[in-house]
Structures are given as C-alpha cells and as structure tokens.
Motif scaffolding. Structure first.
Motif, PDB file in Angstrom:
ATOM      1  N   THR A  97     -41.426  28.440  56.146  1.00  0.00           N
ATOM      2  CA  THR A  97     -42.533  29.151  56.822  1.00  0.00           C
ATOM      3  C   THR A  97     -43.483  29.610  56.133  1.00  0.00           C
ATOM      4  OG1 THR A  97     -41.384  31.400  57.402  1.00  0.00           O
ATOM      5  CG2 THR A  97     -41.025  29.350  59.016  1.00  0.00           C
ATOM      6  N   GLY A  98     -44.830  29.535  56.470  1.00  0.00           N
ATOM      7  CA  GLY A  98     -45.778  29.932  55.776  1.00  0.00           C
ATOM      8  C   GLY A  98     -46.617  29.224  54.630  1.00  0.00           C
ATOM      9  N   THR A  99     -47.607  29.385  54.314  1.00  0.00           N
ATOM     10  CA  THR A  99     -48.517  28.589  53.248  1.00  0.00           C
ATOM     11  C   THR A  99     -47.738  28.918  51.950  1.00  0.00           C
ATOM     12  OG1 THR A  99     -49.695  30.879  52.529  1.00  0.00           O
ATOM     13  CG2 THR A  99     -50.735  29.397  54.513  1.00  0.00           C
ATOM     14  N   ILE A 100     -48.245  28.238  51.061  1.00  0.00           N
ATOM     15  CA  ILE A 100     -47.709  28.170  49.611  1.00  0.00           C
ATOM     16  C   ILE A 100     -47.680  29.789  49.105  1.00  0.00           C
ATOM     17  CG2 ILE A 100     -48.223  27.445  47.227  1.00  0.00           C
ATOM     18  CD1 ILE A 100     -49.212  24.915  48.299  1.00  0.00           C
ATOM     19  N   VAL A 101     -48.685  30.393  49.344  1.00  0.00           N
ATOM     20  CA  VAL A 101     -48.718  31.782  48.940  1.00  0.00           C
ATOM     21  C   VAL A 101     -47.649  32.539  49.632  1.00  0.00           C
ATOM     22  CG1 VAL A 101     -49.988  33.811  48.676  1.00  0.00           C
ATOM     23  CG2 VAL A 101     -51.144  31.659  48.006  1.00  0.00           C
ATOM     24  N   ASP A 102     -47.597  32.416  50.919  1.00  0.00           N
ATOM     25  CA  ASP A 102     -46.520  33.059  51.764  1.00  0.00           C
ATOM     26  C   ASP A 102     -44.973  32.880  51.217  1.00  0.00           C
ATOM     27  OD1 ASP A 102     -48.507  34.388  53.456  1.00  0.00           O
ATOM     28  OD2 ASP A 102     -48.339  32.439  54.666  1.00  0.00           O
ATOM     29  N   VAL A 103     -44.754  31.636  50.957  1.00  0.00           N
ATOM     30  CA  VAL A 103     -43.428  30.981  50.615  1.00  0.00           C
ATOM     31  C   VAL A 103     -43.112  31.811  49.198  1.00  0.00           C
ATOM     32  CG1 VAL A 103     -42.163  29.081  49.784  1.00  0.00           C
ATOM     33  CG2 VAL A 103     -43.472  29.011  51.622  1.00  0.00           C
ATOM     34  N   LEU A 104     -44.011  31.713  48.217  1.00  0.00           N
ATOM     35  CA  LEU A 104     -43.915  32.168  46.738  1.00  0.00           C
ATOM     36  C   LEU A 104     -43.989  33.891  46.807  1.00  0.00           C
ATOM     37  CD1 LEU A 104     -46.511  30.208  44.761  1.00  0.00           C
ATOM     38  CD2 LEU A 104     -44.144  29.983  44.857  1.00  0.00           C
ATOM     39  N   ALA A 105     -44.570  34.417  47.917  1.00  0.00           N
ATOM     40  CA  ALA A 105     -44.520  36.000  48.005  1.00  0.00           C
ATOM     41  C   ALA A 105     -43.097  36.270  48.501  1.00  0.00           C
ATOM     42  CB  ALA A 105     -45.626  36.384  48.842  1.00  0.00           C
ATOM     43  N   GLY A 106     -42.412  35.354  49.305  1.00  0.00           N
ATOM     44  CA  GLY A 106     -41.279  35.816  50.028  1.00  0.00           C
ATOM     45  C   GLY A 106     -39.938  35.630  48.909  1.00  0.00           C
ATOM     46  N   ASN A 107     -40.241  35.094  47.578  1.00  0.00           N
ATOM     47  CA  ASN A 107     -39.281  35.044  46.715  1.00  0.00           C
ATOM     48  C   ASN A 107     -39.247  35.865  45.554  1.00  0.00           C
ATOM     49  OD1 ASN A 107     -37.393  33.916  44.869  1.00  0.00           O
ATOM     50  ND2 ASN A 107     -37.610  32.075  45.972  1.00  0.00           N
ATOM     51  N   ALA A 111     -55.152  27.732  52.094  1.00  0.00           N
ATOM     52  CA  ALA A 111     -56.210  27.023  52.685  1.00  0.00           C
ATOM     53  C   ALA A 111     -55.485  25.872  53.417  1.00  0.00           C
ATOM     54  CB  ALA A 111     -57.334  26.344  51.784  1.00  0.00           C
ATOM     55  N   ARG A 112     -56.168  25.157  54.243  1.00  0.00           N
ATOM     56  CA  ARG A 112     -55.295  24.117  55.162  1.00  0.00           C
ATOM     57  C   ARG A 112     -55.263  22.824  54.319  1.00  0.00           C
ATOM     58  NH1 ARG A 112     -57.400  21.717  61.124  1.00  0.00           N
ATOM     59  NH2 ARG A 112     -55.461  20.794  61.636  1.00  0.00           N
ATOM     60  N   GLY A 113     -55.927  22.612  53.346  1.00  0.00           N
ATOM     61  CA  GLY A 113     -55.604  21.480  52.544  1.00  0.00           C
ATOM     62  C   GLY A 113     -54.188  21.201  52.123  1.00  0.00           C
ATOM     63  N   SER A 114     -53.913  20.044  51.491  1.00  0.00           N
ATOM     64  CA  SER A 114     -52.556  19.883  51.108  1.00  0.00           C
ATOM     65  C   SER A 114     -52.506  19.743  49.701  1.00  0.00           C
ATOM     66  CB  SER A 114     -52.105  18.279  51.479  1.00  0.00           C
ATOM     67  OG  SER A 114     -50.569  18.185  51.169  1.00  0.00           O
ATOM     68  N   PHE A 115     -51.456  20.814  48.930  1.00  0.00           N
ATOM     69  CA  PHE A 115     -51.454  20.582  47.316  1.00  0.00           C
ATOM     70  C   PHE A 115     -50.078  20.748  47.072  1.00  0.00           C
ATOM     71  CE2 PHE A 115     -54.673  23.979  49.315  1.00  0.00           C
ATOM     72  CZ  PHE A 115     -55.723  23.626  48.662  1.00  0.00           C
ATOM     73  N   THR A 116     -50.121  20.157  45.675  1.00  0.00           N
ATOM     74  CA  THR A 116     -48.695  20.282  45.083  1.00  0.00           C
ATOM     75  C   THR A 116     -48.733  21.339  44.008  1.00  0.00           C
ATOM     76  OG1 THR A 116     -48.392  17.803  45.458  1.00  0.00           O
ATOM     77  CG2 THR A 116     -47.036  18.924  43.744  1.00  0.00           C
ATOM     78  N   VAL A 117     -47.963  22.256  44.000  1.00  0.00           N
ATOM     79  CA  VAL A 117     -47.928  23.267  42.836  1.00  0.00           C
ATOM     80  C   VAL A 117     -46.697  23.368  42.309  1.00  0.00           C
ATOM     81  CG1 VAL A 117     -47.753  25.904  42.878  1.00  0.00           C
ATOM     82  CG2 VAL A 117     -49.231  24.809  44.651  1.00  0.00           C
ATOM     83  N   PHE A 118     -46.808  23.417  40.985  1.00  0.00           N
ATOM     84  CA  PHE A 118     -45.757  23.662  40.088  1.00  0.00           C
ATOM     85  C   PHE A 118     -45.547  24.923  39.841  1.00  0.00           C
ATOM     86  CE2 PHE A 118     -47.279  19.153  39.374  1.00  0.00           C
ATOM     87  CZ  PHE A 118     -45.956  18.378  39.437  1.00  0.00           C
ATOM     88  N   ALA A 119     -44.408  25.627  40.112  1.00  0.00           N
ATOM     89  CA  ALA A 119     -44.293  26.983  40.340  1.00  0.00           C
ATOM     90  C   ALA A 119     -43.381  27.487  39.351  1.00  0.00           C
ATOM     91  CB  ALA A 119     -44.016  27.586  41.626  1.00  0.00           C
ATOM     92  N   PRO A 120     -43.954  28.366  38.225  1.00  0.00           N
ATOM     93  CA  PRO A 120     -43.375  28.935  37.058  1.00  0.00           C
ATOM     94  C   PRO A 120     -42.373  29.890  37.732  1.00  0.00           C
ATOM     95  CG  PRO A 120     -45.461  28.528  36.332  1.00  0.00           C
ATOM     96  CD  PRO A 120     -45.418  28.343  37.771  1.00  0.00           C
ATOM     97  N   THR A 121     -41.209  30.270  37.105  1.00  0.00           N
ATOM     98  CA  THR A 121     -40.500  31.434  37.494  1.00  0.00           C
ATOM     99  C   THR A 121     -40.810  32.785  36.735  1.00  0.00           C
ATOM    100  OG1 THR A 121     -38.593  31.014  36.082  1.00  0.00           O
ATOM    101  CG2 THR A 121     -38.658  29.868  38.193  1.00  0.00           C
TER     102      THR A 121
END
Length: 330
Positions: A189-199, A220-230
C-alpha cells in the motif's frame, strides 16, 4: 628424546591442520548422523521453524520424507527473516501463495546425495538441477561453498538424515523464474516512497531521496519503475568512494543525478524485461541510458554492475525492483 613421539606429534599437527582446512572450506565440522527423515531432522531444530512451516504450508512433507536420497539446502529462520524484510511482507503473506512457495522450496532440493566433499571434488563451478527443474550453480568462494554467485553460503554442511543430507545456508534461494521471470507481484500500500519508507532496508535510499527533494516527484501519480539499492548497496558504494553518507547527501546535484538514474518512466515488470529483445536499453529520468539484460539467473543492469535481487514490489504509482549495487550514471 623419543623419535617415535616426535613423529606422532607431527602427525597430530597435520591432522589438526587438515581439519581446520576442511572447516574453512566447507563451513563446518562434519555433523553426526541424525535419526529420522529430512523433515524430522529439520523439525527437531528450532533454527528451521520457518522452513518447516513453509514445507507444511506447501504440502511437501511427504515428498521430502520419501526414500530419496535428497540434498537440501536449508535456510535458517534468519535467512527467511532477511527475505521477508526485503519483500516487506509477513511469513503468512509468503505462505499464502502455495504455488510460489512450492517453487521456491523445491529450488532448495537436489535429487541424490551431494556432500561437501563431492562439491569440492567436482569441476567447479558445478551446475545441478533442482527438483523444481531450475538449475543451481555451486562454487567455492572466500573459503566457503557458495550458491548462485554468492546469493547464499553454506554455514553448516553434511547434516545427515535417513533419506539424504542437509546443508544449512544463510539466505533463501530464489529460482530464476522468480528472480527474473514473471515473479508474482508483492503488492504494497502507498506510493513508491511510502513503500520504501516502510522497509528499514531502504533507510539510506529514503534519506537520499529526501535530501535530494525527490519525495514529491516519486510520489506523483505517474507510473515509474525504480531500481532500489538496499542499505548494503549504499554501504558498498560509500566504502568504494571513501566518503560518509552525510558527505554523499550534501552534494544535492550529484545525488539527484544518481537517484534519477535509478528511475524509469513507465512500469516495467520482470516479465516485460524478459519478453523484450535483450539487451534492452532504456532512458532513465536522469536522461542517461541503462542497459538491462539477463544472465541466465538474474536480471542485470549495465553489465554486472548490479543485479535484481527481488523483482516486482508493487506500489500505487509503479513497481520497485530491489538491486544489490548503486548505479552510477555513465
């Protein structure tokens, strides 16, 4: 002086040295034979309670209690804890998808009995076919038996059961169809930033996004693909650069450039990547290109710079792929 005693002393020293060498390479002193089948041996050890629960949820107890023999690479509770943190899900969430769970578990099982000595005596790297049908690459690195280019390491080898042998490993293995193919999406649930902040594994990335002033853009509402480094990926980068996190975050222009190099406009799931004509070159929000490919085990980015560890973590405004290294603009 007793010459025989000297010879006996030297022999003892050689035995000790050989034993230590075995421990260094294999990861443990050979363990005495256990009574019972592989599930029974695992059930008797509290370190495998999550694995046993997973095997039960997937309905594989009878299969792994059959005559065999089998070789099982057994992840500890800690290994499952790491995976759940990476995915941002609970054990119950993972167990609910029995098809995926079965595929993952069978990727840890090889028909026949493969002991540590068999691995060391083989022509390495050794490729074996698991009961799930996917291949597993076994090698020796850093003095230990490793699996799939370091994804997991054998911590304890050669635990005997009546129908095979167990090797304890420090990470859960994910089959190529899961790490690179159409892995079932992990909905969050939540935006990309929300999901990352929750982990908590992405606290450095979230701090960087905040410092660069990109939180609103990636929410933002747009659709993104993020490659997220740990966090581990950032720690490796900081070590290579010889700087602290504060020093990295202080250069906002550089930080913004690096972060946007991890973001693609549009949503690219693992299946979309594999269905493309590879290698696939895509333009990031930074303006520079990334080159995406598949090495037979994982999706890779810019050659071997980074690989996808966990794909398809879904947010309300896009998808996240967890990667093992920070990408630097070309």
């Amino acid at each position: 002086m007793c010459m025989g005693c000297i010879g006996e002393t030297k022999m003892r020293k050689w035995i000790v040295m050989l034993t230590l060498l075995t421990v260094m390479v294999i990861g443990t002193v050979p363990v005495a034979a256990q009574t019972g089948t592989i599930p029974e041996v695992a059930s008797a050890n509290s370190s495998f309670s999550t694995l046993v629960a997973a095997v039960q949820a997937a309905g594989l107890i009878d299969d792994l209690s059959a005559r065999g023999p089998f070789t099982v690479f057994a992840p500890t509770n800690g290994a499952f804890g790491t995976l759940l943190n990476e995915l941002g899900v609970t054990a119950n969430d993972l167990f609910a998808d029995t098809d995926l769970l079965t595929e993952v578990l069978l990727y840890h099982v090889v028909a026949g009995e493969v002991r540590a000595a068999d691995i060391l005596g083989a022509s390495l790297p050794l490729t074996v076919t698991t009961l799930g049908g996917a291949e597993l690459v076994v090698n020796v690195a850093g003095g230990r038996v490793s699996l799939n280019n370091g994804r997991a390491t054998v911590e304890i080898a050669d635990i005997d059961a009546s129908n095979g042998v167990i090797h304890v490993i420090d990470n859960v293995l994910l089959p190529p169809t899961t790490t690179a193919g159409d892995a079932p999406a992990v909905a969050s649930t939540g935006t990309i930033v929300d999901v990352l902040a929750g982990n908590p594994n992405f606290s450095t990335l979230v701090a960087a996004v905040t410092a660069a002033g990109l939180a609103d853009e990636l929410s933002a509402r747009g659709s993104f693909t993020v490659f997220a480094p740990t966090n581990g990926a950032f720690a490796t980068l900081l070590g290579n650069l010889g700087v602290t996190a504060d020093q990295l975050l202080a250069d906002r222009a550089l930080l913004t450039s690096v972060l946007l190099y991890h973001v693609l406009p549009g949503e690219y799931r693992a299946a979309d990547i594999l269905a493309a004509n590879l290698p696939l070159t895509l333009e990031t929000l930074n303006g520079a290109d990334v080159v995406i490919n598949f090495n037979g085990q994982r999706v890779t980015i810019n050659g071997s710079t980074a690989s996808v560890e966990i794909p398809n973590v879904v947010a309300s405004n896009g998808v996240i792929h967890i990667i093992d290294n920070v990408l630097l603009p070309q």
